[in-house]
Design an enzyme around this catalytic site. Structure first.
Site: not given
Ligand code: PAF
Length: 285
Positions: A32, A37, A147, A187
């Site tokens: 996702a 990322h 991260g 999310r």
């Protein structure tokens, strides 16, 4: 980009890469993918000769009532993006490949693993540490990229790598935000338009605390009080934790100082979001 699904194939491929390059960078993900990322992949590309990534939605780090089944899975799109960013190999194992029946060994980082998200999500960091330990063994990278939004995760993994002598450097990469300041998260896509607006209160809380610290308010009690007052302006957002802690141990500090982690976790509707900054680090909110 090669997509490998077995531990044996990935181990062999990484060994082959390491034989011909000076440095191998690794970006573990649960897919996702978003710009956050990609910033990890780009940093890895800038610092390493070769870069490999993984996509594995790790059941071990989800609690029984959490969103493992609903967690967004966008494998085809993720592959296209990683290929475009120059990732050489993607490791995408099945759950059975990572946790064959009979596998009973886990990695628990005592203390630090039970704080912040570890306190609200019991077992979460054992799940994270276990899968990252396994992935680091499979890939044997020189550097692995994570991260800084998951500040507690980074503290747990740094402790694990130190205590178990993993021969890898963990690189923490800055939080990437949307135009309105919301920290990017896989999310975020769960949020309705209304909840997305409400979610911005997390950043407002941190921003207020950051301004107060730069104005000379160091006492944690005063900072908590100010942060909670801002949070109260958004009654639909339910606080999980607001923490002023040592960035390595995650233990609370009485006074913030350079290097202190100020972190928040809150539920917006049913979606749990996190955000943070480190005092004096130049982190932008
Ligand atoms: O941060 C994540 O996406 C996950 O916790 C990680 C590190 C890939 C382990 O599953």
């Amino acid at each position: 980009m090669r997509v490998l699904k077995t531990v044996a194939a990935m181990q062999l491929a990484c060994k082959e890469i390491r034989a011909v390059t000076r440095s191998l960078g690794f970006v573990p993900t649960m897919g996702a993918l978003h710009e956050g990322h990609l910033s990890l992949v780009r940093r890895a590309r800038a610092e390493c000769d070769s870069v490999v990534a993984s996509i594995f939605v790790n059941p071990l780090q989800f609690g029984p009532t959490e969103d493992f089944d609903q967690y967004p899975r966008t494998f085809e799109a993720d592959c296209a993006v990683l290929e475009g960013e120059g990732v050489e190999i993607l490791f995408a194992p099945s759950v059975g490949e990572m946790y064959p029946s009979g596998a009973v060994t886990t990695v628990t980082v005592a203390g630090v693993g039970d704080r912040l998200d570890g306190a609200s999500r019991p077992g979460h960091f054992t799940g994270v540490a276990t899968v990252v330990a396994k992935l680091l063994h499979v890939v044997s990278a020189d550097r692995a990229y994570f991260g800084k939004k998951d500040a507690a995760q980074l503290a747990v993994l740094r402790t694990m790598v130190r205590d178990l002598n993993f021969p890898v450097e963990l690189v923490g990469c800055g939080i990437v935000r949307d135009g309105d300041g919301l920290a990017l998260s896989s999310r975020n896509r769960y949020l309705s338009a209304v909840d997305r607006g409400r979610a911005l209160v997390l950043r407002r809380v941190l921003l207020d605390m950051m301004w107060r610290i730069s104005g000379g308010t160091w006492a944690s009690d005063a900072l908590y009080a100010a942060g909670l007052e801002i949070l109260a302006s958004e009654p639909h957002v339910r606080l999980d934790y607001l923490a002023i802690v040592d960035a390595d141990t995650l233990l609370p500090v009485k006074e913030a100082k350079p290097g202190t982690l100020v972190a928040i976790a809150a539920y917006v509707g049913t979606t749990r979001l996190i955000d943070n900054f480190v005092v004096g680090s130049g982190d932008e909110l």
